[in-house]
Scaffold this active site. Structure first.
Site, short mmCIF file in Angstrom:
data_model
loop_
_atom_site.label_atom_id
_atom_site.label_comp_id
_atom_site.label_asym_id
_atom_site.label_seq_id
_atom_site.Cartn_x
_atom_site.Cartn_y
_atom_site.Cartn_z
N GLY B 43 -11.26 -7.33 10.11
CA GLY B 43 -11.46 -6.23 11.04
C GLY B 43 -10.26 -5.32 11.15
N VAL B 44 -10.28 -4.50 12.20
CA VAL B 44 -9.21 -3.53 12.43
C VAL B 44 -7.87 -4.24 12.53
CG1 VAL B 44 -8.25 -1.93 14.13
CG2 VAL B 44 -10.67 -1.79 13.52
N CYS B 45 -7.88 -5.36 13.24
CA CYS B 45 -6.63 -6.08 13.49
C CYS B 45 -5.88 -6.37 12.20
CB CYS B 45 -6.95 -7.37 14.22
SG CYS B 45 -5.55 -8.49 14.38
N LYS B 54 2.67 -4.70 12.52
CA LYS B 54 3.77 -5.63 12.77
C LYS B 54 4.65 -5.79 11.53
CE LYS B 54 2.60 -5.15 16.05
NZ LYS B 54 1.46 -4.53 16.70
N GLY B 184 1.65 8.51 24.68
CA GLY B 184 2.78 7.58 24.79
C GLY B 184 2.34 6.18 25.14
N GLY B 274 -5.81 6.51 22.56
CA GLY B 274 -6.69 5.44 23.04
C GLY B 274 -7.74 5.08 22.02
N ALA B 323 -7.00 -8.22 20.64
CA ALA B 323 -7.56 -9.20 19.72
C ALA B 323 -7.65 -10.59 20.36
CB ALA B 323 -6.71 -9.27 18.45
N HIS B 447 19.11 -24.24 25.61
CA HIS B 447 20.24 -23.32 25.74
C HIS B 447 20.93 -23.18 24.39
CE1 HIS B 447 23.51 -21.22 27.73
NE2 HIS B 447 24.36 -21.96 27.03
#
Lengths: 574, 473
Positions: B43-45, B54, B184, B274, B323, B447
């Site tokens: 799909g689009v993802c 990414k 934006g 959008g 997603a 840590h």
């Protein structure tokens, strides 16, 4: 030694305020409790008193500043040395005093002066607790209406510490311990159970204990007073809360030309996220438990598997019990979504209202009701009433129609004992009571209360009038005890003060009859051979048809009507 | 419970929601057909969204860090970008992942039909195959997972390759000298960052008063500050009045308080205002499925549409269009079909903006709390107090917890900073498990890591954070 004065806690969720007015200057001497500034919070303008004594050396804020709780306001050079608070001790927090119409604020407990002294003998201090005592038979909890203590205040044995609203009465709970309040474990509005710890105590000496940081100390009285003052101020201006509070910023959203703002929104329903882990929510769905109705027993109300199982178990027990009861349990039909048609507000049905609803539904479902109507000519009685009114007044009462009706009914109940009875269906027996105690419905601002007057047949009308006046006042002042509302054998409800020509009262189960009085009025009556203006009192008698036949009811009510018309009957037959 | 092993289920759309549904349905023993126009699920993802963006953002980050390394005494010299190789690497990732999904489909015996589906009725679908021909198939249940596509502002429609949407921008046709990003939001800022890192002068235009409308302002601020330096301009409260294709570029007319030149020419324009749901499925009117005014298919808590045999999930079924939401919904729908008593009611759906710094949040936001008039305590831990953040020279981050002051329950988490997208997972878990601030604070975190900022935020709530002095008010 320089001592700092920090902005004390102002109340629940109030973290800051705008400094409106400073009332001190460098070099001025101040004493503990003396107001030092006016602060405007989200809710009200409050006066903040000092918790320190001494000479002001440095002021670290200026008018117009936004001040945060805990911020240093000024320092003092320790002049007199009394009641000072070391800079490190932020625990000694004076309550703030609301400035807005304070005269009308009925909160004597709102200004508790901290009595604790920082004494470095911490290890010697012993803490004790005050637990909610037994309040009476079958009462295991109540809603906390008002706290009358605050942290740091000293309490002594017998001193009232809170007002509690149980199903029927508001009671003052006295302390059974003495000492200085260290921590209050309950909040106003909360349900408190018998045995629950209300507050803890330092016995005598106060320890300079480390500030209990993660248990926010509630300054309820100050907050309550601020809220009251705010509401009063609003009312004075004739505004609603919505009008008085600044409107929310309108949320602008450009359709289609901007990012979806829904990104990351709490998903699913409009409801608050359920405090339960996903697998617990799944379990609830699988076994058919509405998780929103489950009370979580974990920290922060977290719902665990056991809570779901317990809820299901209780539902099964309830269902089994209902199945055993011959009478079908009444199930409330589902409500539509009212919000479809307009704005709604949900308010919890607490205390009296809830109890009234349960009791009346049970009475209505148990008793086959019939209401008999009649009218009494009280023209003569009215003359007598006016004549004897001063006597009742001397005795501290008011000679009302209700007071007279009490006497009339007591006499009638002697003549017709089946109206002074109860039914035991389980044993198939009728219980005739050898005493006559009559409840009188009193309309109060929290709803319907029914104080009971004992042994009405043994008292005269003046005595009854005095007792009635006293009980009504107690009811309105929320001082009625549970005992004072128990044990009635018959009930009178008088709506005449408001108006109406008749109504169908609901029998106060397990009693079997109730007399309703409506507004008496002058009416033309056919007397002899002409109409005469007569004062007519409408009577409505509802009764339990299982025990009382219609003819008996008609006779009973006629007897009452005639007794009103000829009070002489009372002494002859009653 | 119904016997589900013989159910024939069709899933229309092979995005994350679609393949997650198809795979679970197959695992539960149903006979599954997955229909999608691409050669493999994804799909689009995978093809045109999350994954390729990414990959490019990773490159952007590397370029930025190499630049930043000069502060630390390391100079790699000026980077040389081989666009063909970069594009090829990105495409190899897409191929690898989508190919993997194809494999997984085969292993699970999911019948993958490459083509476009149209409804004949509530149980029958006609597929126009990409390879040619039509096939009419009948099912017991159908899951619509057709996703969404970029919104186009009609008045700004322009038939020019210089005007890109997110899909064409990810194709990396070239490295333009100048790029205007309209919108934006997260897509505009992510792709704008990629182009800026590759050397493009990027201008962002946003109609609202701030970037990333809907996100808490304190989370957006550090990103805004960084992007101000990184981009050539960020124009807020600004609208694009017109686009005109010229030989040298696209002439753009802007209107806003900070617009110096009303008309500017950009090499390329990216429209990212959008996404809209793909609910215009042919033949949907032959079913009882209802579509609302915004174009989303109406569904109940089980993701079932008004037509009992048809379910809808993912972007086509409502906001937020993410997603991970679609995948969870898909599993919920399949379980409902299998007769399990399930409902889609998560307490938190995380949102991540993969810019640099990243912004991530889950559950309640401060903006929402204010709108709802809900009382919350916000416990913030600035990353300037985090040892780990200092070692990577990224002290501008912030972690905050939104806590119910009465129950001390964690209702929301917001993070801005490097790697916020990875860190938010702990916040989601805390919210879903109904953790109290004390639970987060008393959980030992390794840590030195950025994850400690979650723990320390919880400690801030109690006024007892180790690495920052914030006494309890």
């Amino acid at each position: 030694m320089a001592t700092e004065f920090k902005l004390p806690e102002l109340g629940e969720n109030i973290e800051s305020g705008d400094l409106v007015r400073l009332m001190i200057k460098p070099g001025a001497s101040i004493t503990e409790g003396e107001p030092v500034m006016e602060l405007e919070t989200d809710k009200a303008v409050v006066e903040v008193p000092s918790s320190v004594t001494g000479t002001v050396s440095e002021i670290r804020v200026k008018e117009g500043d936004k001040l945060r709780v805990g911020q240093v306001i000024f320092t003092v050079e320790n002049g007199t040395g009394t009641g000072t608070t070391p800079a490190s001790n932020t625990a000694a927090q004076p309550s703030v005093i609301p400035l807005v119409p304070i005269s009308a604020t009925p909160a004597p407990a709102a200004i508790p002066q901290p009595e604790r002294r920082a004494t470095p003998t911490a290890s010697a201090a012993t803490a004790s607790e005050f637990k909610m005592p037994e309040l009476g038979e079958n009462i295991d909890s109540g809603d906390l209406v008002r706290l009358m203590i605050s942290v740091g205040a000293s309490v002594s044995e017998g001193q009232p510490v809170m007002e509690l609203e149980t199903d029927k009465a508001v009671v003052e709970v006295p302390s059974s311990v003495s000492g200085v309040v260290r921590e209050i474990k309950v909040k106003e509005g909360q349900k408190v159970k018998v045995g629950e710890v209300i507050f803890t105590l330092e016995g005598g000496v106060v320890a300079a204990e480390p500030a209990r940081k993660h248990l926010p100390v509630e300054h309820i009285s100050g907050q309550q007073a601020a809220r009251l003052a705010f509401q009063l101020a609003m009312r004075a201006e004739g505004k609603t809360e919505e009008q008085a509070l600044p409107p929310d910023q309108p949320h602008t959203l450009a359709e289609g030309f901007s990012m979806p703002v829904q990104l990351g929104k709490v998903a699913g329903t409009d409801r608050d996220p359920v405090p339960a882990a996903p697998h617990v929510r799944r379990l609830a769905r699988e076994i058919g438990v509405d998780i929103h109705s489950v009370q979580g027993s974990g920290p922060g109300g977290r719902i665990g598997e056991d809570d779901i199982k317990l809820s299901a178990k209780n539902a099964l027990i309830a269902a089994a019990a209902a199945a055993q009861t011959p009478r079908a349990i009444f199930i409330e039909p589902a409500l539509p979504d009212f919000a479809k048609w307009g704005k709604t507000e949900r308010v919890s049905m607490r205390g009296v209202r809830r109890k009234t609803a349960e009791h009346l539904r049970q009475a209505w479902n148990t008793i086959p009701h019939v209401t008999q109507q009649d009218r009494a000519d009280i023209t003569e009685l009215e003359h007598l009433r006016a004549k004897f009114a001063p006597r009742a007044e001397e005795a501290g009462g008011k000679m009302t129609v209700t007071a007279i009706a009490l006497k009339v009914c007591a006499s009638a109940l002697k003549v017709f004992p089946q109206f002074n009875a109860s039914i035991d269906m389980a044993k198939e027996e009728i219980i005739y009571k050898q005493y006559i105690s009559i409840g009188v419905a009193v309309d109060t601002d929290r709803g319907l209360l029914v104080p009971v007057i004992r042994d009405v047949d043994k008292k005269n009308i003046v005595e009854l009038a005095a007792e009635m006046t006293q009980l009504s006042k107690k009811a309105r002042d929320r001082k009625l005890t549970v005992e004072e509302m128990e044990g009635g054998t018959f009930t009178i409800t008088n709506l005449g003060g408001i108006g109406g020509t008749g109504f169908s009262p609901i029998v106060n189960h397990p009693e079997v009859a109730i007399l309703g009085l409506s507004r008496s009025r002058m009416e033309p009556e056919w007397v002899g051979n002409k109409f005469e203006p007569r004062l007519i009192l409408p009577l409505s008698l509802s009764y339990d048809h299982r025990l009382i036949d219609g003819a008996d009811a008609a006779r009973f009510l006629r007897w009452i009507a005639e007794a009103f018309e000829q009070p002489f009957l009372l002494s002859v037959q009653g | 419970m119904t016997n589900t092993s013989n159910l024939r289920v069709a899933v229309i759309g092979g995005g994350p929601g679609g393949y997650a549904s198809a795979f679970l349905a197959a695992d539960l023993g149903m006979k599954v057909t997955l229909i999608d126009p691409e050669a493999n699920p994804g799909g689009v993802c995978l093809y045109r969204g999350c994954i390729p963006s990414k990959a490019l953002l990773h490159v952007a980050k590397l370029l930025e860090e190499a630049e930043q390394a000069k502060n630390w005494g390391i100079d790699f010299g000026e980077p040389k970008v081989d666009l063909n190789k970069l594009r090829g690497w990105k495409e190899s990732i897409v191929k690898k992942l989508t190919g993997g999904l194809g494999q997984l489909s085969k292993q699970r015996s999911v019948q993958f039909v490459q083509g476009k589906a149209a409804f004949v009725n509530s149980t029958t679908v006609k597929v126009t195959k990409t390879a040619g021909g039509e096939e009419t198939l009948t099912f017991d249940r159908i899951i619509i997972a057709t996703g969404s596509r970029p919104t186009v502002v009609p008045s700004l429609k322009l038939d020019s390759p210089r005007l890109m949407d997110s899909t064409s921008a990810l194709d990396l046709p070239d490295i333009p000298k100048t790029l205007l990003v309209i919108g934006g939001g997260y897509i505009g800022l992510e792709l704008g960052s990629v182009y800026a890192a590759l050397g493009t002068k990027v201008t962002v235009v946003e109609m609202m008063s701030g970037l990333l409308p809907g996100a808490d302002r304190d989370l957006v601020l550090p990103l805004h500050k960084r992007l101000e330096k990184f981009f050539s301009a960020i124009l807020l409260n600004t609208t694009v009045k017109s686009l005109k294709d010229e030989k040298t570029g696209i002439r753009v007319t802007l209107e806003g308080p900070n617009v110096k030149e009303k008309e500017q020419v950009f090499d390329r324009v990216l429209m990212s205002v959008g996404r809209r749901p793909n609910s215009e499925i042919f033949g949907l009117d032959q079913t009882k499925v209802k579509v609302n005014a915004k174009g989303f298919i109406e569904i109940n808590a089980q993701r079932q549409t008004a037509d009992p045999t048809i379910y809808a999930i993912g972007d086509v079924a409502g906001e937020p269009m993410l997603a991970h939401k679609a995948m969870h919904e898909g599993r919920c729908a399949v379980e409902a079909i299998a007769g399990h008593k399930v409902a889609f009611e998560p307490n938190a759906i995380p949102a991540v903006v993969f810019t640099d710094p990243e912004i991530a949040w889950a559950g309640l936001t401060e903006t929402q709390a204010k709108e709802q008039g809900r009382e919350i305590t916000v416990a913030k831990f600035p990353w300037a107090a985090s040892g780990r953040a200092i070692t990577i020279d990224r002290p501008e981050g912030l972690t905050k917890l939104l806590i119910d002051p009465k129950t001390e329950r964690v209702l929301g988490v917001g993070i801005v900073g490097a790697g916020a997208g990875e860190l938010i997972a702990e916040g989601v878990l805390a919210i879903e498990m109904c953790a109290l601030a004390a639970d987060v604070g008393m959980t030992i975190h390794p840590h030195p890591t950025l994850s400690e900022t979650m723990m320390e935020s919880a400690e801030v709530f109690y006024g007892q954070a180790t690495d920052i002095y914030r006494p309890k008010k």
